[in-house]
Design a protein around this motif. Structure first.
Motif, PDB file in Angstrom:
ATOM      1  N   GLY A   1      40.703  31.316  38.474  1.00 37.87           N
ATOM      2  CA  GLY A   1      40.328  31.412  36.959  1.00 37.87           C
ATOM      3  C   GLY A   1      39.805  32.488  36.467  1.00 37.87           C
ATOM      4  N   LYS A   2      39.074  32.245  35.310  1.00 38.88           N
ATOM      5  CA  LYS A   2      38.530  33.468  34.483  1.00 38.88           C
ATOM      6  C   LYS A   2      37.842  34.675  35.546  1.00 38.88           C
ATOM      7  CE  LYS A   2      38.334  31.220  30.084  1.00 38.88           C
ATOM      8  NZ  LYS A   2      39.832  31.673  29.774  1.00 38.88           N
TER       9      LYS A   2
ATOM     10  N   ILE B   1      38.795  36.049  37.916  1.00 37.43           N
ATOM     11  CA  ILE B   1      39.706  36.863  38.603  1.00 37.43           C
ATOM     12  C   ILE B   1      39.625  38.307  38.195  1.00 37.43           C
ATOM     13  CG2 ILE B   1      42.424  37.515  38.619  1.00 37.43           C
ATOM     14  CD1 ILE B   1      42.758  34.410  38.893  1.00 37.43           C
ATOM     15  N   SER B   2      39.320  38.520  36.757  1.00 34.23           N
ATOM     16  CA  SER B   2      39.291  39.768  36.356  1.00 34.23           C
ATOM     17  C   SER B   2      37.989  40.589  36.986  1.00 34.23           C
ATOM     18  CB  SER B   2      39.229  39.840  35.003  1.00 34.23           C
ATOM     19  OG  SER B   2      38.239  39.130  34.200  1.00 34.23           O
TER      20      SER B   2
ATOM     21  N   VAL C   1      38.577  41.798  40.524  1.00 28.95           N
ATOM     22  CA  VAL C   1      39.393  43.438  40.250  1.00 28.95           C
ATOM     23  C   VAL C   1      38.525  44.251  40.064  1.00 28.95           C
ATOM     24  CG1 VAL C   1      41.125  44.637  39.355  1.00 28.95           C
ATOM     25  CG2 VAL C   1      41.753  42.303  39.768  1.00 28.95           C
ATOM     26  N   ASP C   2      37.311  43.955  39.052  1.00 28.30           N
ATOM     27  CA  ASP C   2      36.449  44.981  38.810  1.00 28.30           C
ATOM     28  C   ASP C   2      35.407  45.324  40.064  1.00 28.30           C
ATOM     29  OD1 ASP C   2      36.968  45.118  36.159  1.00 28.30           O
ATOM     30  OD2 ASP C   2      35.540  43.799  35.476  1.00 28.30           O
TER      31      ASP C   2
ATOM     32  N   ALA D   1      36.278  45.061  43.366  1.00 25.88           N
ATOM     33  CA  ALA D   1      37.111  45.813  44.375  1.00 25.88           C
ATOM     34  C   ALA D   1      37.238  47.319  43.861  1.00 25.88           C
ATOM     35  CB  ALA D   1      38.552  45.216  44.593  1.00 25.88           C
ATOM     36  N   GLU D   2      37.351  47.453  42.648  1.00 21.21           N
ATOM     37  CA  GLU D   2      37.595  48.845  41.935  1.00 21.21           C
ATOM     38  C   GLU D   2      36.277  49.538  42.073  1.00 21.21           C
ATOM     39  OE1 GLU D   2      41.306  49.383  42.348  1.00 21.21           O
ATOM     40  OE2 GLU D   2      40.530  50.687  40.826  1.00 21.21           O
TER      41      GLU D   2
ATOM     42  N   ARG E   1      35.331  50.425  45.575  1.00 27.11           N
ATOM     43  CA  ARG E   1      36.135  51.531  46.173  1.00 27.11           C
ATOM     44  C   ARG E   1      35.918  52.828  45.522  1.00 27.11           C
ATOM     45  NH1 ARG E   1      40.989  53.597  44.768  1.00 27.11           N
ATOM     46  NH2 ARG E   1      41.257  52.519  42.851  1.00 27.11           N
ATOM     47  N   ARG E   2      35.717  53.016  44.275  1.00 25.14           N
ATOM     48  CA  ARG E   2      35.692  54.001  43.470  1.00 25.14           C
ATOM     49  C   ARG E   2      34.292  54.759  43.722  1.00 25.14           C
ATOM     50  NH1 ARG E   2      38.593  55.485  38.929  1.00 25.14           N
ATOM     51  NH2 ARG E   2      36.786  55.668  37.805  1.00 25.14           N
TER      52      ARG E   2
ATOM     53  N   VAL F   1      42.775  49.417  48.997  1.00 23.02           N
ATOM     54  CA  VAL F   1      43.178  47.885  49.002  1.00 23.02           C
ATOM     55  C   VAL F   1      44.214  47.943  49.902  1.00 23.02           C
ATOM     56  CG1 VAL F   1      44.242  46.351  47.155  1.00 23.02           C
ATOM     57  CG2 VAL F   1      42.647  48.181  46.373  1.00 23.02           C
TER      58      VAL F   1
ATOM     59  N   VAL G   1      46.842  42.426  48.121  1.00 25.77           N
ATOM     60  CA  VAL G   1      46.512  41.634  46.876  1.00 25.77           C
ATOM     61  C   VAL G   1      47.252  40.388  47.063  1.00 25.77           C
ATOM     62  CG1 VAL G   1      46.017  41.268  44.518  1.00 25.77           C
ATOM     63  CG2 VAL G   1      45.597  43.428  45.558  1.00 25.77           C
TER      64      VAL G   1
ATOM     65  N   ILE H   1      48.107  36.635  45.141  1.00 21.52           N
ATOM     66  CA  ILE H   1      47.668  35.617  43.919  1.00 21.52           C
ATOM     67  C   ILE H   1      48.638  34.307  44.299  1.00 21.52           C
ATOM     68  CG2 ILE H   1      47.649  37.514  42.110  1.00 21.52           C
ATOM     69  CD1 ILE H   1      50.505  36.484  41.211  1.00 21.52           C
TER      70      ILE H   1
ATOM     71  N   ILE I   1      43.025  34.587  43.355  1.00 19.67           N
ATOM     72  CA  ILE I   1      43.298  35.864  43.944  1.00 19.67           C
ATOM     73  C   ILE I   1      42.651  36.078  45.051  1.00 19.67           C
ATOM     74  CG2 ILE I   1      41.641  37.314  42.555  1.00 19.67           C
ATOM     75  CD1 ILE I   1      43.934  39.312  41.970  1.00 19.67           C
TER      76      ILE I   1
ATOM     77  N   ILE J   1      41.681  39.569  47.350  1.00 16.93           N
ATOM     78  CA  ILE J   1      41.899  41.177  47.595  1.00 16.93           C
ATOM     79  C   ILE J   1      41.343  41.657  48.799  1.00 16.93           C
ATOM     80  CG2 ILE J   1      41.307  43.146  46.485  1.00 16.93           C
ATOM     81  CD1 ILE J   1      40.658  41.868  43.709  1.00 16.93           C
TER      82      ILE J   1
END
Lengths: 100, 100
Positions: free
Chosen positions: A47-48, A50-51, A54-55, A57-58, A61-62, A70, A73, A75, A92, A94
């Motif tokens: 649900g909500k 999910i974003s 992604v944050d 993981a990013e 990683r960064r 990655v 991924v 879904i 999702i 990841i």
């Protein structure tokens, strides 16, 4: 939980499930798994959230595990029943791996 | 040539950019692209819209275009400058293709 170095651990031990907390909580949880020797971790959310997955993981990683990438991924939709009604929620997964 | 993360330039016509509107708006937009003959479409979103992008792909695939499948999911970070400060925002690109 027992941890054997070098043994093949089930992926279940390497999952970070994303909820409603601030994203840095999950970044630290994932970072801890890598620092304990995991080569691959899985970040899951529905649900909500999910974003936020992604944050997580990013940011990881960064800023924290520069040799992580990655790997995959996925879904999908999870279906469950509440009060005799069928609900669907997107999800999702990841997968992050370290190069070495 | 500009850098593009997958696909040829003609793919630009097959992009659904997810914003703040209800998810069905984007499902219909994507459905329209398929019905106009596109074999592959790309659903893009940034920040909090990412979960709506996953919803769009899943609703489309499960309820409207049953022969569509998730060909690829990419996550990345976009960086931009506002008032001399660098901001980063996570993004997602979901590629859906039809079997035939």
């Amino acid at each position: 939980m027992s941890e054997s170095s070098g043994g093949s651990r089930s992926d279940l031990g390497n999952v970070v499930l994303i909820g409603q907390k601030p994203v840095m909580n999950y970044v630290i949880a994932a970072l801890t798994l890598f620092e304990r020797g995991s080569k691959t971790i899985v970040i899951k959310a529905r649900g909500k959230s999910i974003s936020r997955a992604v944050d997580t993981a990013e940011i990881l990683r960064r800023s924290f595990v520069s040799d992580a990438y990655v790997k995959d991924v996925k879904i999908s939709t999870e279906t469950f029943t509440v009060d005799n009604k069928t609900r669907s929620v997107s999800s999702i997964e990841i997968t992050l791996s370290k190069q070495t």
